[in-house]
Design a protein around this motif. Structure first.
Motif, PDB file in Angstrom:
ATOM      1  N   SER A 117      -4.774   3.956  -8.172  1.00  0.00           N
ATOM      2  CA  SER A 117      -3.742   3.588  -7.216  1.00  0.00           C
ATOM      3  C   SER A 117      -3.046   2.382  -7.834  1.00  0.00           C
ATOM      4  O   SER A 117      -3.696   1.370  -8.106  1.00  0.00           O
ATOM      5  CB  SER A 117      -4.372   3.235  -5.868  1.00  0.00           C
ATOM      6  OG  SER A 117      -3.381   2.817  -4.963  1.00  0.00           O
ATOM      7  N   SER A 129      -8.941   8.541 -11.104  1.00  0.00           N
ATOM      8  CA  SER A 129      -7.944   8.236 -10.081  1.00  0.00           C
ATOM      9  C   SER A 129      -7.528   6.781 -10.240  1.00  0.00           C
ATOM     10  O   SER A 129      -8.324   5.931 -10.632  1.00  0.00           O
ATOM     11  CB  SER A 129      -8.484   8.490  -8.676  1.00  0.00           C
ATOM     12  OG  SER A 129      -9.574   7.625  -8.407  1.00  0.00           O
ATOM     13  N   ALA A 174       2.304   1.839  -3.527  1.00  0.00           N
ATOM     14  CA  ALA A 174       1.335   2.193  -4.561  1.00  0.00           C
ATOM     15  C   ALA A 174       1.344   3.709  -4.744  1.00  0.00           C
ATOM     16  O   ALA A 174       1.357   4.461  -3.786  1.00  0.00           O
ATOM     17  CB  ALA A 174      -0.062   1.714  -4.183  1.00  0.00           C
ATOM     18  N   GLN A 175       1.366   4.120  -5.996  1.00  0.00           N
ATOM     19  CA  GLN A 175       1.353   5.537  -6.331  1.00  0.00           C
ATOM     20  C   GLN A 175      -0.065   5.946  -6.724  1.00  0.00           C
ATOM     21  O   GLN A 175      -0.809   5.148  -7.269  1.00  0.00           O
ATOM     22  CB  GLN A 175       2.309   5.813  -7.494  1.00  0.00           C
ATOM     23  CG  GLN A 175       3.742   5.458  -7.210  1.00  0.00           C
ATOM     24  CD  GLN A 175       4.368   6.369  -6.183  1.00  0.00           C
ATOM     25  OE1 GLN A 175       4.154   7.576  -6.201  1.00  0.00           O
ATOM     26  NE2 GLN A 175       5.136   5.801  -5.274  1.00  0.00           N
ATOM     27  N   GLU A 176      -0.390   7.183  -6.454  1.00  0.00           N
ATOM     28  CA  GLU A 176      -1.692   7.728  -6.848  1.00  0.00           C
ATOM     29  C   GLU A 176      -1.510   8.480  -8.158  1.00  0.00           C
ATOM     30  O   GLU A 176      -0.563   9.264  -8.306  1.00  0.00           O
ATOM     31  CB  GLU A 176      -2.242   8.649  -5.761  1.00  0.00           C
ATOM     32  CG  GLU A 176      -2.492   7.940  -4.429  1.00  0.00           C
ATOM     33  CD  GLU A 176      -3.470   6.781  -4.546  1.00  0.00           C
ATOM     34  OE1 GLU A 176      -4.514   6.944  -5.210  1.00  0.00           O
ATOM     35  OE2 GLU A 176      -3.182   5.702  -3.992  1.00  0.00           O
ATOM     36  N   GLN A 199       0.826  -1.201   0.000  1.00  0.00           N
ATOM     37  CA  GLN A 199       0.000   0.000   0.000  1.00  0.00           C
ATOM     38  C   GLN A 199       0.864   1.257   0.000  1.00  0.00           C
ATOM     39  O   GLN A 199       0.537   2.237  -0.644  1.00  0.00           O
ATOM     40  CB  GLN A 199      -0.943  -0.006   1.206  1.00  0.00           C
ATOM     41  CG  GLN A 199      -2.039  -1.039   1.081  1.00  0.00           C
ATOM     42  CD  GLN A 199      -2.903  -1.108   2.317  1.00  0.00           C
ATOM     43  OE1 GLN A 199      -2.669  -0.425   3.294  1.00  0.00           O
ATOM     44  NE2 GLN A 199      -3.895  -1.967   2.275  1.00  0.00           N
TER      45      GLN A 199
END
Length: 189
Positions: free
Chosen positions: A61, A59, A26-28, A23
């Protein structure tokens, strides 16, 4: 505490740690304004009508090392639709097709990213049009941009039937099968 219980505790802590690391890594992402989110459909059986949603909230993730934890969401403003044949806009936004007055947005929410190798993914999710939700699978390519680490190139497509979403069949020469496409770039937030 016996050895088996100790090993189980270590494994549980390790799995929790891996989940937290996945988590954290993970990039946004959000789509760049130049990206294309739209569709194409045959008109009168021979010409193609293309539509692009000019207003899209997006968006994602994503961590390529843990794609199973990825998620994506799109919200398209139906009234922002621009068409390659502008004369069809009132018909396409009307009650028999998009019914934009009653259903101002279309959405996609992913459930699962399946890594196929070589930057290819199957993205399973739900598409909602006209208040009707159906499962779809996007065939997608997600690859880091070689010139800018803040960008990721994207190509994703799927095909749906208009009538599955309550759109009138055999209407105005507009085809039943609609190809949906996302192309452009995700930008790191």
């Amino acid at each position: 505490m016996n050895i088996q219980t100790s090993l189980q505790s270590v494994l549980i802590v390790g799995v929790i740690h891996l989940g937290i690391v996945a988590q954290v890594n993970a990039q946004e992402w959000t789509l760049t304004p130049q990206s294309y989110v739209g569709f194409e459909v045959k008109s009168m059986g021979f010409s193609t009508v293309k539509g692009k949603f000019e207003q899209v909230q997006s968006s994602m993730s994503f961590d390529s090392a843990a794609p199973q934890n990825a998620s994506a969401r799109f919200v398209m403003q139906v009234n922002s639709l621009s068409l390659s044949k502008p004369s069809l806009k009132n018909m396409i936004l009307g009650e028999d097709l998009f019914y934009a007055e009653k259903y101002p947005t279309a959405t996609f929410n992913s459930h699962e990213f399946l890594a196929l190798g070589n930057y290819q993914y199957k993205i399973k999710g739900d598409l909602t049009l006209r208040g009707i939700t159906r499962p779809v699978i996007l065939d997608a390519s997600l690859e880091a941009n070689p010139f800018d680490p803040q960008l990721m190139n994207v190509e994703a497509t799927t095909m749906v039937k208009r009538s599955d979403f309550g759109m009138k069949k055999a209407f105005g020469g507009i085809g039943e099968k609609v190809n949906i496409e996302v192309s452009g770039q995700w930008q790191r937030k």
